[in-house]
Design an enzyme around this catalytic site. Structure first.
Site, short mmCIF file in Angstrom:
data_model
loop_
_atom_site.label_atom_id
_atom_site.label_comp_id
_atom_site.label_asym_id
_atom_site.label_seq_id
_atom_site.Cartn_x
_atom_site.Cartn_y
_atom_site.Cartn_z
N SER A 126 0.85 -1.19 0.00
CA SER A 126 0.00 0.00 0.00
C SER A 126 0.88 1.23 0.00
O SER A 126 1.92 1.26 0.64
CB SER A 126 -0.89 0.00 1.24
OG SER A 126 -0.11 -0.21 2.40
N CYS A 127 0.46 2.25 -0.74
CA CYS A 127 1.19 3.52 -0.76
C CYS A 127 0.17 4.65 -0.71
O CYS A 127 -1.01 4.45 -1.02
CB CYS A 127 2.00 3.67 -2.05
SG CYS A 127 3.41 2.56 -2.19
N ASP A 128 0.62 5.82 -0.33
CA ASP A 128 -0.24 7.01 -0.32
C ASP A 128 0.55 8.19 -0.84
O ASP A 128 1.67 8.44 -0.38
CB ASP A 128 -0.75 7.30 1.09
CG ASP A 128 -1.67 6.20 1.60
OD1 ASP A 128 -2.86 6.23 1.27
OD2 ASP A 128 -1.17 5.30 2.31
N GLU A 171 1.73 4.25 -7.43
CA GLU A 171 1.01 3.31 -6.57
C GLU A 171 0.62 2.09 -7.38
O GLU A 171 0.35 2.19 -8.58
CB GLU A 171 -0.30 3.95 -6.08
CG GLU A 171 -0.17 5.37 -5.61
CD GLU A 171 -0.40 5.51 -4.13
OE1 GLU A 171 -1.19 4.72 -3.58
OE2 GLU A 171 0.21 6.40 -3.54
N ASN A 194 -3.78 3.35 -3.97
CA ASN A 194 -3.97 1.98 -4.45
C ASN A 194 -5.37 1.68 -4.97
O ASN A 194 -5.88 0.58 -4.73
CB ASN A 194 -3.63 0.97 -3.34
CG ASN A 194 -2.20 1.07 -2.89
OD1 ASN A 194 -1.94 1.54 -1.81
ND2 ASN A 194 -1.27 0.66 -3.74
#
Length: 429
Positions: A15-17, A102, A197
């Protein structure tokens, strides 16, 4: 059928933001960009500066897996990247362009054949784009020509995804979302935007692949009547559990940006990236935030852009260190991983049959500091306070420079990140 099979066999995603705030949402006349790179827990992320370069016409370039045509000129870049690959999770170039990516999964099957990674496209966009829009054009042209695919994890079991990107410069931002070789993009001129994501572009599409709508119709995903909603057309009908978690992070991130609208600073974005309660700062058994970045991109072209990197995992227990593009930047070898050349398990086919120790000097020192924080509360608190003081000094010096209060010598700026990393390591000892 393919999409259903891909969904059933998909590994749990990382997961990335990514976040961006533009005036009037920011406290000053600057665009603020930030990203958490959430990756396999033991993966090492390094921070690497690469100067501008020129190449002969027709020169070739080897990315992580795929060889492509090299550009005749590449811009200077600063990259935060998993140490085993060619591309980057996030970074900036000398013209004030920032990009982060992402992983996403869509109705389109993922490409297991080796092509360009989304992380390769981040670096290629930064090396070839003088603006966010120019970088987007470079990425989409390469995506259409070469495709995206190949494992995104340093393990024998393939881990494959499509990509979304957040691109920003001094004047605007773009969200670029992809599904195979197809894509849609949305320009952001003001306010705030984040990605997490999942597809997020609806009907507000600024630019798109020429064959996007025809492809959607040919697959039976869109009737051709009424408005075209990119997210609705290409999102999986049954999202995996972790994708549902991404939706919650996206909503929380959006709310946090809106709560601070009109007052957003680099520190605001750093605080959001450190938010463990929301899941934006990841610290789980398999994945964690392995690197973080925040950038200040002033609207005034006479002011330098300032980019902050941790080069270490867990931003809640890391130091954001500043970097400014100037001539003759001092290489920060202590934040760079060792090179293994042709003996690297990434270069041997079949790939990833063994592991090597990619920890750089800063990573090792920081690891020891994290261990101390967990074993000794008193010493841990002192160390945390020292880290916060170190970060605050860097932030205040950069803010004073941007406000015109101090003028830093170009030679000082060339050593800036080197000196900060060196000081941080000394504190850990």
């Amino acid at each position: 059928m393919h999409a259903r099979m891909a969904e059933q066999n998909r590994p749990a995603p990382s997961s990335c933001d990514c976040f961006v705030a533009l005036p009037p949402a920011t406290a000053s006349r600057a665009v603020i960009f930030g990203k958490n790179s959430d990756r396999p827990r033991d993966e090492v992320q390094e921070v690497v500066y690469l100067p501008a370069a020129t190449y002969a016409r027709g020169a070739k370039l080897k990315c992580t897996y795929r060889e492509i045509e090299q550009a005749e000129r590449t811009h200077a870049v600063i990259l935060s990247r998993p140490a085993w690959l060619w591309g980057a999770e996030m970074g900036a170039n000398e013209h004030g362009v920032c990009i982060g990516n992402e992983g996403v999964w869509t109705k389109e099957p993922v490409g297991e054949a080796e092509a360009l990674l989304g992380m390769d496209l981040v670096r290629l966009g930064l090396e070839r784009g003088r603006s966010a829009h120019e970088a987007l054009q470079a990425i989409t042209a390469l995506l259409e020509r070469y495709g995206q695919g190949g494992s995104c994890k340093e393990e024998p079991t393939p881990f494959v995804y499509h990509n979304t990107f957040l691109l920003a410069d001094r004047t605007e931002a773009w969200v670029l979302e992809t599904t195979g070789r197809y894509w849609a993009a949305q320009r952001i001129r003001e306010g705030t935007r984040n990605i997490s994501n999942q597809l997020s572009i609806g009907t507000d599409i600024t630019a798109e692949h020429a064959g996007l709508r025809h492809h959607a119709q040919s697959q039976g995903w869109w009737s051709g009547d009424g408005e075209f909603n990119f997210t609705k057309v290409f999102s999986l009908s049954h999202q995996p559990v972790r994708m549902e978690a991404a939706k919650a992070r996206y909503c929380t991130g959006k709310e946090l940006l809106q709560q601070h609208a009109g007052r957003i600073t680099a520190e605001t974005i750093m605080d959001i990236l450190r938010d463990k309660a929301s899941g934006i700062c990841v610290d789980s058994e398999g994945f964690r935030t392995t690197g973080s970045m925040v950038s200040i991109l002033p609207r005034d072209p006479t002011l330098p852009c300032v980019h902050f990197f941790t080069a270490t995992p867990d931003p809640s227990r890391s130091v954001f260190k500043p970097f400014v593009f100037v001539a003759n930047v001092t290489p920060v070898l202590k934040a760079m991983s060792p090179s293994f050349g042709d003996q690297d398990p990434v270069q041997k086919v079949p790939r990833f049959q063994s592991r090597v120790d990619r920890r750089h000097e800063l990573y090792r020192a920081h690891q020891a500091a994290l261990d101390l924080m967990e074993t000794s509360q008193e010493q841990g608190q002192k160390l945390q306070q020292t880290m916060q003081d170190l970060e605050r000094q860097g932030l205040e010096a950069m803010k004073e420079m941007l406000a015109g209060g101090i003028t830093l010598d170009p030679e000082e700026l060339a050593d800036l990140l080197f000196d900060c990393v060196d000081t941080e390591i000394k504190f850990y000892k």
